[in-house]
Design a protein around this motif. Sequence first.
Motif, PDB file in Angstrom:
ATOM      1  N   HIS A  13      26.901 -10.168 -16.390  1.00 28.88           N
ATOM      2  CA  HIS A  13      26.418 -11.477 -16.838  1.00 28.88           C
ATOM      3  C   HIS A  13      24.904 -11.435 -17.066  1.00 28.88           C
ATOM      4  CE1 HIS A  13      25.157 -15.655 -16.810  1.00 28.88           C
ATOM      5  NE2 HIS A  13      24.489 -15.436 -15.684  1.00 28.88           N
ATOM      6  N   LEU A  14      24.174 -10.838 -16.115  1.00 34.35           N
ATOM      7  CA  LEU A  14      22.706 -10.790 -16.232  1.00 34.35           C
ATOM      8  C   LEU A  14      22.259 -10.034 -17.483  1.00 34.35           C
ATOM      9  CD1 LEU A  14      21.320 -10.286 -12.604  1.00 34.35           C
ATOM     10  CD2 LEU A  14      21.518 -12.391 -13.924  1.00 34.35           C
ATOM     11  N   THR A  15      22.990  -8.987 -17.821  1.00 31.92           N
ATOM     12  CA  THR A  15      22.571  -8.220 -19.016  1.00 31.92           C
ATOM     13  C   THR A  15      22.702  -9.079 -20.272  1.00 31.92           C
ATOM     14  OG1 THR A  15      24.795  -7.325 -19.276  1.00 31.92           O
ATOM     15  CG2 THR A  15      23.213  -5.960 -18.078  1.00 31.92           C
ATOM     16  N   SER A  16      23.652 -10.036 -20.247  1.00 34.69           N
ATOM     17  CA  SER A  16      23.808 -10.904 -21.420  1.00 34.69           C
ATOM     18  C   SER A  16      22.662 -11.898 -21.524  1.00 34.69           C
ATOM     19  CB  SER A  16      25.143 -11.641 -21.350  1.00 34.69           C
ATOM     20  OG  SER A  16      25.074 -12.661 -20.368  1.00 34.69           O
ATOM     21  N   LEU A  17      21.868 -12.012 -20.435  1.00 33.88           N
ATOM     22  CA  LEU A  17      20.767 -12.975 -20.428  1.00 33.88           C
ATOM     23  C   LEU A  17      19.406 -12.275 -20.466  1.00 33.88           C
ATOM     24  CD1 LEU A  17      21.819 -15.657 -17.797  1.00 33.88           C
ATOM     25  CD2 LEU A  17      21.515 -15.990 -20.246  1.00 33.88           C
ATOM     26  N   ALA A  18      19.360 -11.184 -21.175  1.00 31.51           N
ATOM     27  CA  ALA A  18      18.153 -10.356 -21.175  1.00 31.51           C
ATOM     28  C   ALA A  18      16.893 -11.147 -21.516  1.00 31.51           C
ATOM     29  CB  ALA A  18      18.342  -9.198 -22.139  1.00 31.51           C
ATOM     30  N   GLY A  19      17.035 -12.151 -22.374  1.00 26.58           N
ATOM     31  CA  GLY A  19      15.837 -12.883 -22.811  1.00 26.58           C
ATOM     32  C   GLY A  19      15.404 -13.997 -21.880  1.00 26.58           C
ATOM     33  N   ALA A  20      16.177 -14.261 -20.839  1.00 25.79           N
ATOM     34  CA  ALA A  20      15.866 -15.402 -19.977  1.00 25.79           C
ATOM     35  C   ALA A  20      14.646 -15.109 -19.109  1.00 25.79           C
ATOM     36  CB  ALA A  20      17.071 -15.720 -19.098  1.00 25.79           C
ATOM     37  N   PRO A  21      13.885 -16.148 -18.755  1.00 20.99           N
ATOM     38  CA  PRO A  21      12.677 -15.923 -17.944  1.00 20.99           C
ATOM     39  C   PRO A  21      13.021 -15.467 -16.517  1.00 20.99           C
ATOM     40  CG  PRO A  21      13.060 -18.272 -18.262  1.00 20.99           C
ATOM     41  CD  PRO A  21      14.056 -17.558 -19.111  1.00 20.99           C
ATOM     42  N   ALA A  22      12.014 -14.884 -15.887  1.00 18.38           N
ATOM     43  CA  ALA A  22      12.219 -14.308 -14.557  1.00 18.38           C
ATOM     44  C   ALA A  22      12.685 -15.347 -13.543  1.00 18.38           C
ATOM     45  CB  ALA A  22      10.927 -13.640 -14.091  1.00 18.38           C
ATOM     46  N   TRP A  23      12.096 -16.562 -13.591  1.00 22.01           N
ATOM     47  CA  TRP A  23      12.484 -17.576 -12.594  1.00 22.01           C
ATOM     48  C   TRP A  23      13.971 -17.908 -12.695  1.00 22.01           C
ATOM     49  CZ3 TRP A  23      14.661 -21.982 -14.453  1.00 22.01           C
ATOM     50  CH2 TRP A  23      14.351 -22.369 -15.772  1.00 22.01           C
ATOM     51  N   PHE A  25      40.954 -14.131 -12.562  1.00 22.96           N
ATOM     52  CA  PHE A  25      40.157 -14.660 -13.671  1.00 22.96           C
ATOM     53  C   PHE A  25      39.308 -13.575 -14.320  1.00 22.96           C
ATOM     54  CE2 PHE A  25      40.595 -18.180 -10.555  1.00 22.96           C
ATOM     55  CZ  PHE A  25      41.508 -18.912 -11.274  1.00 22.96           C
ATOM     56  N   THR A  26      38.838 -13.852 -15.505  1.00 24.72           N
ATOM     57  CA  THR A  26      37.955 -12.947 -16.222  1.00 24.72           C
ATOM     58  C   THR A  26      36.565 -13.557 -16.205  1.00 24.72           C
ATOM     59  OG1 THR A  26      39.815 -12.460 -17.643  1.00 24.72           O
ATOM     60  CG2 THR A  26      37.654 -11.701 -18.398  1.00 24.72           C
ATOM     61  N   ALA A  27      35.635 -12.867 -15.534  1.00 25.70           N
ATOM     62  CA  ALA A  27      34.309 -13.458 -15.312  1.00 25.70           C
ATOM     63  C   ALA A  27      33.501 -13.630 -16.590  1.00 25.70           C
ATOM     64  CB  ALA A  27      33.538 -12.601 -14.319  1.00 25.70           C
ATOM     65  N   ASN A  28      33.571 -12.665 -17.489  1.00 25.03           N
ATOM     66  CA  ASN A  28      32.764 -12.750 -18.711  1.00 25.03           C
ATOM     67  C   ASN A  28      33.671 -12.617 -19.935  1.00 25.03           C
ATOM     68  OD1 ASN A  28      29.947 -12.714 -17.500  1.00 25.03           O
ATOM     69  ND2 ASN A  28      30.818 -10.866 -16.576  1.00 25.03           N
ATOM     70  N   PRO A  29      34.466 -13.658 -20.201  1.00 26.78           N
ATOM     71  CA  PRO A  29      35.440 -13.538 -21.289  1.00 26.78           C
ATOM     72  C   PRO A  29      34.759 -13.444 -22.651  1.00 26.78           C
ATOM     73  CG  PRO A  29      35.321 -15.800 -20.550  1.00 26.78           C
ATOM     74  CD  PRO A  29      34.457 -15.009 -19.619  1.00 26.78           C
ATOM     75  N   ALA A  30      35.395 -12.719 -23.548  1.00 28.16           N
ATOM     76  CA  ALA A  30      34.855 -12.593 -24.908  1.00 28.16           C
ATOM     77  C   ALA A  30      35.173 -13.862 -25.689  1.00 28.16           C
ATOM     78  CB  ALA A  30      35.480 -11.387 -25.598  1.00 28.16           C
ATOM     79  N   ALA A  31      34.360 -14.140 -26.685  1.00 30.21           N
ATOM     80  CA  ALA A  31      34.607 -15.313 -27.530  1.00 30.21           C
ATOM     81  C   ALA A  31      34.631 -14.884 -28.977  1.00 30.21           C
ATOM     82  CB  ALA A  31      33.516 -16.342 -27.320  1.00 30.21           C
ATOM     83  N   SER A  32      35.543 -15.469 -29.714  1.00 26.92           N
ATOM     84  CA  SER A  32      35.513 -15.253 -31.159  1.00 26.92           C
ATOM     85  C   SER A  32      35.274 -16.606 -31.804  1.00 26.92           C
ATOM     86  CB  SER A  32      36.834 -14.646 -31.616  1.00 26.92           C
ATOM     87  OG  SER A  32      37.889 -15.436 -31.125  1.00 26.92           O
ATOM     88  N   PRO A  33      34.590 -16.610 -32.941  1.00 23.50           N
ATOM     89  CA  PRO A  33      34.287 -17.901 -33.575  1.00 23.50           C
ATOM     90  C   PRO A  33      35.569 -18.696 -33.828  1.00 23.50           C
ATOM     91  CG  PRO A  33      33.171 -16.098 -34.684  1.00 23.50           C
ATOM     92  CD  PRO A  33      34.123 -15.473 -33.719  1.00 23.50           C
ATOM     93  N   THR A  34      35.565 -19.913 -33.409  1.00 23.49           N
ATOM     94  CA  THR A  34      36.731 -20.768 -33.569  1.00 23.49           C
ATOM     95  C   THR A  34      36.236 -22.133 -34.008  1.00 23.49           C
ATOM     96  OG1 THR A  34      37.688 -19.652 -31.657  1.00 23.49           O
ATOM     97  CG2 THR A  34      38.766 -21.662 -32.358  1.00 23.49           C
ATOM     98  N   ALA A  35      36.975 -22.714 -34.920  1.00 24.23           N
ATOM     99  CA  ALA A  35      36.605 -24.071 -35.333  1.00 24.23           C
ATOM    100  C   ALA A  35      37.150 -25.039 -34.294  1.00 24.23           C
ATOM    101  CB  ALA A  35      37.185 -24.370 -36.698  1.00 24.23           C
ATOM    102  N   LEU A  36      36.276 -25.680 -33.559  1.00 26.91           N
ATOM    103  CA  LEU A  36      36.707 -26.618 -32.532  1.00 26.91           C
ATOM    104  C   LEU A  36      36.556 -28.039 -33.065  1.00 26.91           C
ATOM    105  CD1 LEU A  36      34.928 -25.008 -29.473  1.00 26.91           C
ATOM    106  CD2 LEU A  36      37.376 -24.987 -29.932  1.00 26.91           C
TER     107      LEU A  36
END
Lengths: 435, 254
Positions: A23-33, A71-82
């Motif tokens: 999960h953290l790797t997906s947030l590479a751009g997030a600030p340190a705090w 459960f799947t902690a970091n499920p993949a998403a595909s573009p879907t029209a919601l």
Amino acid sequence: MSAPTSAPRSLTGSFPAEAFAQHLTSLAGAPAWWLDRQRAAYETYAGLPMPRRTDESWRFSNVVGLSLDGFTANPAASPTALTSPFGTPHLAFLNNTVVNRNAVPAELVRQGVVVTTLVEAAAQHPELLRAHFMAQPQKLGSGKFAALHSAFVGAGAFVYVPRGVEVKEPILITHAAAGAGSAVFPHTLVVLEENARATVVDHFVSADDAAHFACGANDLYAGHGSQLTYIGAQDWSRTSRSFQFNSTVVRRDARVQSLNLHLGGRQARHESLSQLQAPGAFSEMLALTVADDTQEFDQRTLQIHQAPNTKSDLLYKNALRDQSKTIFSGLIVVDPDAQKTDAYQSNRNLMLSDDAEASSLPGLEIQANDVRCTHGATTSRIDPEQEFYLQARGISKAAADELLTFGFFEEVLNRLESDPLHDVLRTLIQSQFKK
Amino acid sequence: MSSLEIKNLHVSIGEKEIVKGFTLTINSGEVHAIMGPNGTGKSTLSKAIAGHPDYKITQGEVLVDGKSILELEADERARAGIFLAFQYPSEITGVSIANFLRAALQARLAEGEELDASAYYKRLYDKMDRLKIDRKFTSRAVNEGFSGGEKKRCEILQMAMLEPKFALMDETDSGLDIDALRIVAEGVNAMRGPNLGVLLITHYQRLLDYIVPDHVHVMYDGQIVKSGDKSLALELEAKGYDWVKKEFATASAR
């Protein structure tokens, strides 16, 4: 920076340290705090035990059903029209990813209104986000799950309305889940500055019938003199498990009206905390639940009056069918200097079946002496004479029950000023009766 | 042309038998009045025919056009053409008259068929105007906070909208002042005709000055003890119910 703990698997379930690291790797751009807060939250999550039957804040709940596995902690998403009955969402999330966005009108942007993702807000409005994001206490018993949310939240909405600006049309946010076992962590943070006005709608929905794990939060901050209307419509799939944590902060002369509609999930817990922090603050807390089959809805609320001349008004109505179960546990707390507090708390249950079960635990904790606090809970059945009256007009028993449930709910729906929102909520409730 | 046949009907509430062998046939186009002292089973009769679950039919038959309705639920009986105008209509909090009547009409449509909303409102307003009911009432909760007269007019409005084959009117005149009585009677008279049969239950003759019946029956102790034309009502008014009781007592003793 410390490495995530290796806690026993029994305490982390489908959310072990590796999943958190991913999960953290997906947030590479997030600030340190942000990342620091998430690490701390993960430590808390991994360290806390699962709720036990004997915990007061889980009284009457089915704690055995609270497994963290599968459960799947970091499920993949595909573009879907919601699509949403509320309209075209300004932000739509699917499996923790933005899949759709529609800008608010340019005029509002020019006035400084912000509707964006948390990650973008962290880059563009770092001070605001840092002051308000994950800043409120969790007091209602779901410490472990609230920490799980704080550890894994990444995708979420940030709504900001500057001083004196009024946003007339509702801001719509859709949070969706898809795929078996997908874990989602919806988050909506709303900040209204002085005298701002807005309506924000969160719509929680499953894109399929699979079992999802939803663990979300919505934090509402109403600055001096502001007025916020918040709708949370929960319509997860019937096999899903859902946690939703609300925190509402109301400042001087501000008013927040929130209405939560609970329809989906196999087991859904909603915790709502209102903090009346300055004189003139008013929080109106409304909820409607239609429970059927073997659904369990667990609602825990806390109204904290921290300043004199503050007001809170809670009205939670549940309609129970089949073998469903609802739990309401509410507490009003009046701090010693919160004189002239006006607090109201009411839970009303309509039993449409003899096999359903509604539990109610209203409570008061008053430390000031000049206050007006009332609370109450009622549970009643459909009046057989009313039912006969409707049937004598050709309306089937099922349709009569639906009509009487709407009659029961009308008192809450009528508190909404907006007719279009009222109508959408009616439609959503109606669809529950057609299932 | 329809018929409502009530044959040797026995009705109990709990262990107590209230209606004890009631027989009457009503054809469409006819207005039958049933008079009788309090506690004689008039209301019980009408609620039992309408399908109230607390009223147990232990014997007899009720046929609409030759077909028994006793196996049907209350809503099915209503859709088969039975309308009960309640003596004490229920108050339904939070359900507007418009939504209520809409649901009742929708229930009469086939699955998947939708009510034409604009035609519905046009018809509703027209009926309301005739019954001198303020159009604002459409958004008011059914019977909630209504005066006695308003409740009864609302019953007639429902009857006008639902167009039953047979109307069972349970003490529709009770609690009405003379003006309200006149409006209600006009409403019923306007619906009289070859498509409607009426069973008018009343304690007083007064109503029959406004809704003139074709037949009058006197009910006592759960059955009809005397039948005649409208003059019977006047005779009853003059002699009082003691006369019936006495006659009945003599008849039973024989």
